[in-house]
Scaffold this active site. Structure first.
Site, PDB file in Angstrom:
ATOM      1  N   LYS A  11       0.570  16.103   3.771  1.00  0.00           N
ATOM      2  CA  LYS A  11       1.771  15.124   3.918  1.00  0.00           C
ATOM      3  C   LYS A  11       2.892  16.286   4.067  1.00  0.00           C
ATOM      4  O   LYS A  11       2.868  17.527   3.822  1.00  0.00           O
ATOM      5  CB  LYS A  11       1.965  14.460   2.727  1.00  0.00           C
ATOM      6  CG  LYS A  11       1.031  13.253   2.780  1.00  0.00           C
ATOM      7  CD  LYS A  11       1.332  12.088   1.633  1.00  0.00           C
ATOM      8  CE  LYS A  11       0.130  11.038   1.458  1.00  0.00           C
ATOM      9  NZ  LYS A  11       0.625  10.074   0.559  1.00  0.00           N
ATOM     10  N   TYR A  51       0.733   2.761   7.495  1.00  0.00           N
ATOM     11  CA  TYR A  51       0.584   2.308   6.368  1.00  0.00           C
ATOM     12  C   TYR A  51       0.902   0.617   6.040  1.00  0.00           C
ATOM     13  O   TYR A  51       1.577   0.077   5.058  1.00  0.00           O
ATOM     14  CB  TYR A  51       1.875   2.869   5.225  1.00  0.00           C
ATOM     15  CG  TYR A  51       1.255   4.422   4.693  1.00  0.00           C
ATOM     16  CD1 TYR A  51       0.167   4.350   4.024  1.00  0.00           C
ATOM     17  CD2 TYR A  51       1.983   5.377   5.191  1.00  0.00           C
ATOM     18  CE1 TYR A  51      -0.317   5.310   3.513  1.00  0.00           C
ATOM     19  CE2 TYR A  51       1.423   6.720   4.809  1.00  0.00           C
ATOM     20  CZ  TYR A  51       0.507   6.632   3.748  1.00  0.00           C
ATOM     21  OH  TYR A  51      -0.068   7.847   3.438  1.00  0.00           O
ATOM     22  N   ASN A 114       3.150  13.016  -2.915  1.00  0.00           N
ATOM     23  CA  ASN A 114       1.627  13.329  -3.149  1.00  0.00           C
ATOM     24  C   ASN A 114       0.727  14.286  -2.580  1.00  0.00           C
ATOM     25  O   ASN A 114      -0.408  14.458  -2.724  1.00  0.00           O
ATOM     26  CB  ASN A 114       1.121  12.162  -3.910  1.00  0.00           C
ATOM     27  CG  ASN A 114       0.680  11.358  -3.196  1.00  0.00           C
ATOM     28  OD1 ASN A 114       0.817  11.577  -1.787  1.00  0.00           O
ATOM     29  ND2 ASN A 114      -0.037  10.257  -3.410  1.00  0.00           N
ATOM     30  N   HIS A 117      -3.161  12.385   1.665  1.00  0.00           N
ATOM     31  CA  HIS A 117      -3.675  11.009   1.827  1.00  0.00           C
ATOM     32  C   HIS A 117      -5.286  10.900   2.151  1.00  0.00           C
ATOM     33  O   HIS A 117      -5.583  12.029   2.838  1.00  0.00           O
ATOM     34  CB  HIS A 117      -3.028  10.224   2.890  1.00  0.00           C
ATOM     35  CG  HIS A 117      -3.589   8.866   3.436  1.00  0.00           C
ATOM     36  ND1 HIS A 117      -3.507   7.606   2.540  1.00  0.00           N
ATOM     37  CD2 HIS A 117      -4.565   8.542   4.345  1.00  0.00           C
ATOM     38  CE1 HIS A 117      -4.291   6.963   3.000  1.00  0.00           C
ATOM     39  NE2 HIS A 117      -5.137   7.233   4.120  1.00  0.00           N
ATOM     40  N   GLU A 128      -8.678   4.361  10.245  1.00  0.00           N
ATOM     41  CA  GLU A 128      -7.596   5.339  10.238  1.00  0.00           C
ATOM     42  C   GLU A 128      -8.020   6.573  11.074  1.00  0.00           C
ATOM     43  O   GLU A 128      -7.120   7.154  11.935  1.00  0.00           O
ATOM     44  CB  GLU A 128      -7.581   5.739   8.792  1.00  0.00           C
ATOM     45  CG  GLU A 128      -6.890   4.752   7.871  1.00  0.00           C
ATOM     46  CD  GLU A 128      -6.887   5.195   6.385  1.00  0.00           C
ATOM     47  OE1 GLU A 128      -6.321   4.261   5.648  1.00  0.00           O
ATOM     48  OE2 GLU A 128      -7.200   6.180   5.987  1.00  0.00           O
TER      49      GLU A 128
END
Ligand code: CMP
Length: 140
Positions: A11, A51, A114, A117, A128
């Site tokens: 990320k 998302y 965080n 993913h 995905e």
């Protein structure tokens, strides 16, 4: 256990701090192979589509904005039980609850930012992966 593929995203909080190599080393040390990888900059709409399942959650807007705030590295990891193994390497979503040595324990700064993913099940992994990669880009 069967060989699986899972979708991983490094990320913007992690790419900004130049952590791609350190995170990839953790995947490889755990026996996961990076069979596809590219660095891209998502638009908020592209992040929102990815998302979509979280669209009703209070953090959805913040999540889409964050995922479009800088480059991400999208990748396909392959290995025995790759989906669960990647989730072990990542650690808990909330970095304060992540086990020592996991990516999130070492690098994540908050629940939202965080660092990584990972897909949560075989069906979502297939969806995905297809969102970001064509079959020709997966080199096992
Ligand atoms: P990820 O594994 O990418 O899946 C959904 C993401 O939503 C999650 O990691 C976090 O980055 C984010 N997220 C989940 N819960 C919260 C929360 N309470 N506040 C902000 N972001 C969250």
């Amino acid at each position: 256990m069967a060989t699986e593929r899972t979708l991983s995203i490094i990320k913007p909080d992690a790419t900004k701090r130049n952590l791609t190599g350190k995170i990839n080393a953790k995947f490889e040390d755990a026996g996961l192979r990076i069979v596809a990888q590219k660095r891209i900059h998502l638009t908020p709409a592209q992040a929102g589509k990815f998302y979509e399942v979280h669209a009703e959650r209070p953090f959805y807007g913040e999540l889409c904005e964050f995922m479009a705030s800088g480059p991400v590295v999208v990748q396909v990891l392959e290995g025995e039980g790759a989906i669960a193994k990647n989730r072990e390497v990542m650690g808990a979503t909330d970095p304060s609850k992540a086990d020592a040595g996991t990516v999130r324990a070492e690098f994540a700064t908050s629940m939202g930012e965080n660092s990584v993913h990972g897909s949560d099940a075989p069906e979502t992994a297939a969806e995905e992966i297809a969102y970001f990669f064509s079959g020709l880009e997966l080199v096992g």
